[in-house]
Write an enzyme that holds these catalytic residues in place. Structure first.
Site, PDB file in Angstrom:
ATOM      1  N   ALA A  65       0.942  -1.177  -0.090  1.00  0.00           N
ATOM      2  CA  ALA A  65       0.009  -0.194   0.074  1.00  0.00           C
ATOM      3  C   ALA A  65       0.945   1.146   0.162  1.00  0.00           C
ATOM      4  O   ALA A  65       2.149   1.080   0.361  1.00  0.00           O
ATOM      5  CB  ALA A  65      -1.000  -0.114   1.196  1.00  0.00           C
ATOM      6  N   GLY A 109       0.643  -5.208   0.996  1.00  0.00           N
ATOM      7  CA  GLY A 109      -0.802  -5.253   0.012  1.00  0.00           C
ATOM      8  C   GLY A 109      -0.624  -5.794  -1.403  1.00  0.00           C
ATOM      9  O   GLY A 109      -1.412  -6.400  -1.854  1.00  0.00           O
ATOM     10  N   GLU A 112      -0.750  -9.541  -0.810  1.00  0.00           N
ATOM     11  CA  GLU A 112      -1.933  -9.794  -0.573  1.00  0.00           C
ATOM     12  C   GLU A 112      -2.698  -9.916  -1.785  1.00  0.00           C
ATOM     13  O   GLU A 112      -3.449 -10.842  -1.880  1.00  0.00           O
ATOM     14  CB  GLU A 112      -2.495  -8.835   0.473  1.00  0.00           C
ATOM     15  CG  GLU A 112      -1.760  -9.170   2.112  1.00  0.00           C
ATOM     16  CD  GLU A 112      -2.132  -7.994   2.906  1.00  0.00           C
ATOM     17  OE1 GLU A 112      -2.073  -6.848   2.346  1.00  0.00           O
ATOM     18  OE2 GLU A 112      -2.324  -8.392   4.068  1.00  0.00           O
ATOM     19  N   GLU A 132       4.901  -5.220   6.851  1.00  0.00           N
ATOM     20  CA  GLU A 132       4.083  -4.206   7.841  1.00  0.00           C
ATOM     21  C   GLU A 132       4.634  -3.768   9.156  1.00  0.00           C
ATOM     22  O   GLU A 132       4.672  -2.828   9.657  1.00  0.00           O
ATOM     23  CB  GLU A 132       2.686  -4.826   7.800  1.00  0.00           C
ATOM     24  CG  GLU A 132       1.938  -4.534   6.354  1.00  0.00           C
ATOM     25  CD  GLU A 132       1.981  -5.888   5.718  1.00  0.00           C
ATOM     26  OE1 GLU A 132       3.014  -6.603   5.957  1.00  0.00           O
ATOM     27  OE2 GLU A 132       1.126  -5.919   4.753  1.00  0.00           O
TER      28      GLU A 132
HETATM   29  N1  CO8 Z   1       4.593   3.236  -0.698  1.00  0.00           N
HETATM   30  C1  CO8 Z   1       5.084   4.410  -1.231  1.00  0.00           C
HETATM   31  N2  CO8 Z   1       6.093   4.541  -2.103  1.00  0.00           N
HETATM   32  C2  CO8 Z   1       6.930   3.436  -2.099  1.00  0.00           C
HETATM   33  C3  CO8 Z   1       6.427   2.082  -1.673  1.00  0.00           C
HETATM   34  C4  CO8 Z   1       5.328   1.937  -1.081  1.00  0.00           C
HETATM   35  N3  CO8 Z   1       4.640   0.845  -0.449  1.00  0.00           N
HETATM   36  N4  CO8 Z   1       7.550   1.196  -1.801  1.00  0.00           N
HETATM   37  C5  CO8 Z   1       8.489   2.007  -2.564  1.00  0.00           C
HETATM   38  N5  CO8 Z   1       7.957   3.336  -2.811  1.00  0.00           N
HETATM   39  C6  CO8 Z   1       8.943   4.371  -3.627  1.00  0.00           C
HETATM   40  C7  CO8 Z   1       9.974   4.759  -2.643  1.00  0.00           C
HETATM   41  O1  CO8 Z   1       9.492   5.702  -1.755  1.00  0.00           O
HETATM   42  C8  CO8 Z   1      11.029   5.478  -3.778  1.00  0.00           C
HETATM   43  O2  CO8 Z   1      10.359   6.679  -4.117  1.00  0.00           O
HETATM   44  P1  CO8 Z   1      11.459   7.800  -4.145  1.00  0.00           P
HETATM   45  O3  CO8 Z   1      12.184   7.398  -5.349  1.00  0.00           O
HETATM   46  O4  CO8 Z   1      10.590   9.075  -4.403  1.00  0.00           O
HETATM   47  O5  CO8 Z   1      12.254   7.963  -3.128  1.00  0.00           O
HETATM   48  C9  CO8 Z   1      10.817   4.552  -4.875  1.00  0.00           C
HETATM   49  O6  CO8 Z   1       9.405   3.766  -4.499  1.00  0.00           O
HETATM   50  C10 CO8 Z   1      11.637   3.524  -5.018  1.00  0.00           C
HETATM   51  O7  CO8 Z   1      11.726   2.835  -4.046  1.00  0.00           O
HETATM   52  P2  CO8 Z   1      13.192   2.375  -3.199  1.00  0.00           P
HETATM   53  O8  CO8 Z   1      14.231   3.571  -3.537  1.00  0.00           O
HETATM   54  O9  CO8 Z   1      12.944   2.154  -1.875  1.00  0.00           O
HETATM   55  O10 CO8 Z   1      13.783   1.339  -4.045  1.00  0.00           O
HETATM   56  P3  CO8 Z   1      14.567  -0.026  -3.152  1.00  0.00           P
HETATM   57  O11 CO8 Z   1      14.956  -0.892  -4.459  1.00  0.00           O
HETATM   58  O12 CO8 Z   1      15.927   0.676  -2.641  1.00  0.00           O
HETATM   59  O13 CO8 Z   1      13.807  -0.836  -2.379  1.00  0.00           O
HETATM   60  C11 CO8 Z   1      11.915  -2.067  -1.594  1.00  0.00           C
HETATM   61  C12 CO8 Z   1      12.785  -1.518  -2.858  1.00  0.00           C
HETATM   62  C13 CO8 Z   1      12.604  -3.126  -0.808  1.00  0.00           C
HETATM   63  C14 CO8 Z   1      10.565  -2.454  -2.260  1.00  0.00           C
HETATM   64  C15 CO8 Z   1      11.407  -0.594  -0.670  1.00  0.00           C
HETATM   65  O14 CO8 Z   1      10.977   0.323  -1.768  1.00  0.00           O
HETATM   66  C16 CO8 Z   1      10.339  -0.801   0.468  1.00  0.00           C
HETATM   67  O15 CO8 Z   1      10.895  -1.521   1.489  1.00  0.00           O
HETATM   68  N6  CO8 Z   1       9.318  -0.438   0.186  1.00  0.00           N
HETATM   69  C17 CO8 Z   1       8.318  -0.605   1.172  1.00  0.00           C
HETATM   70  C18 CO8 Z   1       7.754  -1.867   1.052  1.00  0.00           C
HETATM   71  C19 CO8 Z   1       6.544  -1.991   2.314  1.00  0.00           C
HETATM   72  O16 CO8 Z   1       6.760  -1.653   3.291  1.00  0.00           O
HETATM   73  N7  CO8 Z   1       5.197  -2.583   1.860  1.00  0.00           N
HETATM   74  C20 CO8 Z   1       4.247  -2.671   2.770  1.00  0.00           C
HETATM   75  C21 CO8 Z   1       3.456  -1.293   2.702  1.00  0.00           C
HETATM   76  S1  CO8 Z   1       2.186  -1.527   3.978  1.00  0.00           S
HETATM   77  C22 CO8 Z   1       1.013  -2.369   3.364  1.00  0.00           C
HETATM   78  O17 CO8 Z   1       1.088  -2.669   2.139  1.00  0.00           O
HETATM   79  C23 CO8 Z   1      -0.256  -2.527   4.177  1.00  0.00           C
HETATM   80  C24 CO8 Z   1      -1.181  -3.025   3.361  1.00  0.00           C
HETATM   81  C25 CO8 Z   1      -2.556  -2.983   4.149  1.00  0.00           C
HETATM   82  C26 CO8 Z   1      -3.596  -3.266   3.286  1.00  0.00           C
HETATM   83  C27 CO8 Z   1      -4.317  -2.366   2.681  1.00  0.00           C
HETATM   84  C28 CO8 Z   1      -5.334  -2.533   1.831  1.00  0.00           C
HETATM   85  C29 CO8 Z   1      -4.939  -3.382   0.608  1.00  0.00           C
END
Ligand code: CO8
Length: 258
Positions: A65, A109, A112, A132
């Site tokens: 998400a 998400g 999921e 999460e």
């Molecule tokens: N949300 C928003 N932006 C994101 C997300 C995200 N989940 N993931 C990545 N991005 C963005 C980063 O902020 C970054 O943006 P910017 O270039 O502007 O800084 C861009 O994407 C590229 O990301 P990274 O630079 O971090 O890329 P890396 O290759 O270094 O890392 C990862 C990739 C490992 C995927 C890393 O981005 C990461 O850890 N992302 C977050 C993963 C996460 O925690 N996901 C869970 C989110 S919470 C959730 O899903 C709850 C769902 C609840 C259910 C709701 C109903 C569906």
């Protein structure tokens, strides 16, 4: 509808939906999930479509998400606003088979969403996770429920409690994905699988989907009874007559209700 967050294509009898927020690694927000729901509505109503594939990019199926969108949410924003989840179940309620073609990150998400599809085909670079816990929240769209059903309690607990990612090889070994293919062949393979499914009798395919899903939602006796009654009802289909006649006449079946 003019989509901003997904790209929709048709490949013969297969509908393809590409998640398309590349800058955010396809992070899911309301707009994307609403568009996904709309695209599924269209494909489901289209008699020319027999199966659907959902995919992302080579780097990410969906990284979860959208964290930026929900970072400042209050309880009331999440609960009353029903963030993302308001249209979430649409993938589950789709009666036509839906395949997730997953390359790169399928996190939170995103994992999921993939698990809500009927089957997952993974690229060899796929990574699945429920991270999460690292954000001070917990999975909210099936992670604590579908993951244990797919991979068992031990691995699901470990993934949800530590945020550890599972690579494609482990995901196949654990039963989360149907098959792992080289990343460059992912889409071709998923479309081929969907085309095979879409070549069969659609009512039969829908019945099979319903029956397999029963295995997750009812006790064994109820599931077996549901399967038996559904099996009996398949003899009411013209396609059953055609399928069996074609076998006996040693020719390819021409299913009418595709
Ligand atoms: N949300 C928003 N932006 C994101 C997300 C995200 N989940 N993931 C990545 N991005 C963005 C980063 O902020 C970054 O943006 P910017 O270039 O502007 O800084 C861009 O994407 C590229 O990301 P990274 O630079 O971090 O890329 P890396 O290759 O270094 O890392 C990862 C990739 C490992 C995927 C890393 O981005 C990461 O850890 N992302 C977050 C993963 C996460 O925690 N996901 C869970 C989110 S919470 C959730 O899903 C709850 C769902 C609840 C259910 C709701 C109903 C569906």
């Amino acid at each position: 509808m003019d989509y901003q967050n997904i790209i929709v294509e048709t490949h013969g009898r297969v509908g393809l939906i590409r998640l398309n927020r590349p800058k955010q690694l396809n992070a899911l927000n309301d707009a994307l999930v609403d568009e996904l729901g709309h695209a599924l509505d269209v494909f489901e109503a289209d008699e020319g479509i027999g199966a659907i594939v959902i995919t992302g990019s080579e780097k990410a199926f969906a990284a979860g998400a959208d964290i930026a969108a929900m970072a400042n949410f209050s309880y009331m924003d999440a609960y009353k606003g029903n963030y993302i989840t308001r249209n979430w179940e649409r993938v589950k309620t789709c009666r036509k088979p839906v395949i997730a073609a997953v390359a790169g990150f399928a996190l939170g998400g995103g994992c999921e969403l993939a698990m809500m599809c009927d089957l997952i085909i993974a690229a060899d670079n796929a990574k699945f996770g429920q991270p999460e816990v690292k954000l001070g929240i917990l999975p909210g769209a099936g992670g604590t429920q579908r993951l244990p059903r797919a991979v068992g309690k031990a691995k699901a607990m470990e993934m949800c409690l530590t945020g550890r990612f599972m690579d494609a090889e482990e995901a196949e070994r654990s039963g989360l994905v149907a098959r792992v293919v080289p990343a460059e062949r992912l889409l071709e393979d998923a479309l081929e699988t969907a085309k095979t499914i879409a070549s069969y009798s659609l009512p039969v395919v829908m019945m099979i989907k319903e029956c397999v899903n029963r295995a997750y939602e009812s006790p064994l006796n109820e599931g077996l009874l549901f399967e038996r009654r559904t099996f009996h009802s398949s003899f009411a289909l013209e396609d059953q007559k055609e399928g069996m006649a074609a076998f006996l006449e040693k020719r390819a079946p021409q299913f009418k209700h595709r």
